[in-house]
Design a protein around this motif. Sequence first.
Motif, mmCIF file in Angstrom:
data_model
loop_
_atom_site.group_PDB
_atom_site.id
_atom_site.type_symbol
_atom_site.label_atom_id
_atom_site.label_comp_id
_atom_site.label_asym_id
_atom_site.label_seq_id
_atom_site.Cartn_x
_atom_site.Cartn_y
_atom_site.Cartn_z
ATOM 1 N N ALA A 12 -72.410 27.308 58.021
ATOM 2 C CA ALA A 12 -71.003 26.980 57.777
ATOM 3 C C ALA A 12 -70.851 26.093 56.544
ATOM 4 N N ILE A 13 -71.765 25.146 56.370
ATOM 5 C CA ILE A 13 -71.720 24.260 55.204
ATOM 6 C C ILE A 13 -71.976 25.040 53.925
ATOM 7 N N PHE A 14 -72.991 25.908 53.936
ATOM 8 C CA PHE A 14 -73.290 26.694 52.739
ATOM 9 C C PHE A 14 -72.141 27.634 52.398
ATOM 10 N N ASP A 15 -71.523 28.225 53.402
ATOM 11 C CA ASP A 15 -70.381 29.120 53.159
ATOM 12 C C ASP A 15 -69.231 28.349 52.518
ATOM 13 N N GLY A 16 -68.963 27.148 53.041
ATOM 14 C CA GLY A 16 -67.899 26.323 52.479
ATOM 15 C C GLY A 16 -68.196 25.886 51.065
ATOM 16 N N PHE A 17 -69.449 25.539 50.822
ATOM 17 C CA PHE A 17 -69.858 25.101 49.484
ATOM 18 C C PHE A 17 -69.730 26.239 48.475
ATOM 19 N N LEU A 18 -70.205 27.421 48.846
ATOM 20 C CA LEU A 18 -70.135 28.569 47.937
ATOM 21 C C LEU A 18 -68.693 28.965 47.660
ATOM 22 N N ALA A 19 -67.822 28.795 48.652
ATOM 23 C CA ALA A 19 -66.408 29.105 48.442
ATOM 24 C C ALA A 19 -65.819 28.193 47.375
ATOM 25 N N LEU A 20 -66.233 26.922 47.368
ATOM 26 C CA LEU A 20 -65.763 25.994 46.337
ATOM 27 C C LEU A 20 -66.331 26.351 44.964
ATOM 28 N N VAL A 21 -67.592 26.759 44.931
ATOM 29 C CA VAL A 21 -68.215 27.149 43.664
ATOM 30 C C VAL A 21 -67.479 28.344 43.061
ATOM 31 N N LYS A 22 -67.106 29.306 43.905
ATOM 32 C CA LYS A 22 -66.452 30.523 43.430
ATOM 33 C C LYS A 22 -64.978 30.307 43.095
ATOM 34 N N ALA A 23 -64.371 29.289 43.680
ATOM 35 C CA ALA A 23 -62.944 29.043 43.471
ATOM 36 C C ALA A 23 -62.688 28.582 42.032
#
Length: 212
Positions: free
Chosen positions: A8-19
């Motif tokens: 869940a943390i990695f998914d959230g982090f990657l979402a911020l990177v892609k945003a």
Amino acid sequence: MTQDKHAAIFDGFLALVKAPYGDFSGIGKLSKELNDDSTLEQIVNFLRQNPQGERAFKERPLLGNIDLQQLHELPQNTLGYIYSDKMLKNNLKPVPVEKIEDNDFSYLAIHIGETHDIWHIVTGSDTDKPGEVQLQAFCVAQLHHDRLFISLLSKNLLKTALEEIEFAESIMDALTKGWTMGKKAKPLFGIQWNSLWEKPLEDIRLSLDIAV
């Protein structure tokens, strides 16, 4: 930490990177995943070591409703004018007043959120990418174990490496400056900023050992 929690943390982090830059919609979700009760307790205990922080958790002062137009009528060297001028020029609005749940974690989150733009002003951190990195590094220094701000720094470093390596020097300079400033400065957490609107910004910085 469980495997599902890590995912869940990695998914959230990657979402911020892609945003795209300026899209902060995923920060709240990542914060909830990263800053569990144990982490928040460490932050609160660290902030309570200072009398200002201890008093803030006891009294739980908030900014309340902010009239930007009224603040904009103050002398131009005051915190209130400079804060309101920046907010108005960037079409920003103060964070809405929230009700604090009866616990320290709720106050910590609300106070940090509502004073974020004031910290920008007081630390001389712009709202561009280097400015955000500078303030994030300052927050890491001031808030001790906050996993979120470390993650936001990591996100910005990764985006720099992937998309804008030509800005690496300015990003690293900002990180270094923010961290050093945060370590040298007196604590900003718990300050009743609404009592300082009419005070010159330079006097406030001097009292807090902040050199911009």
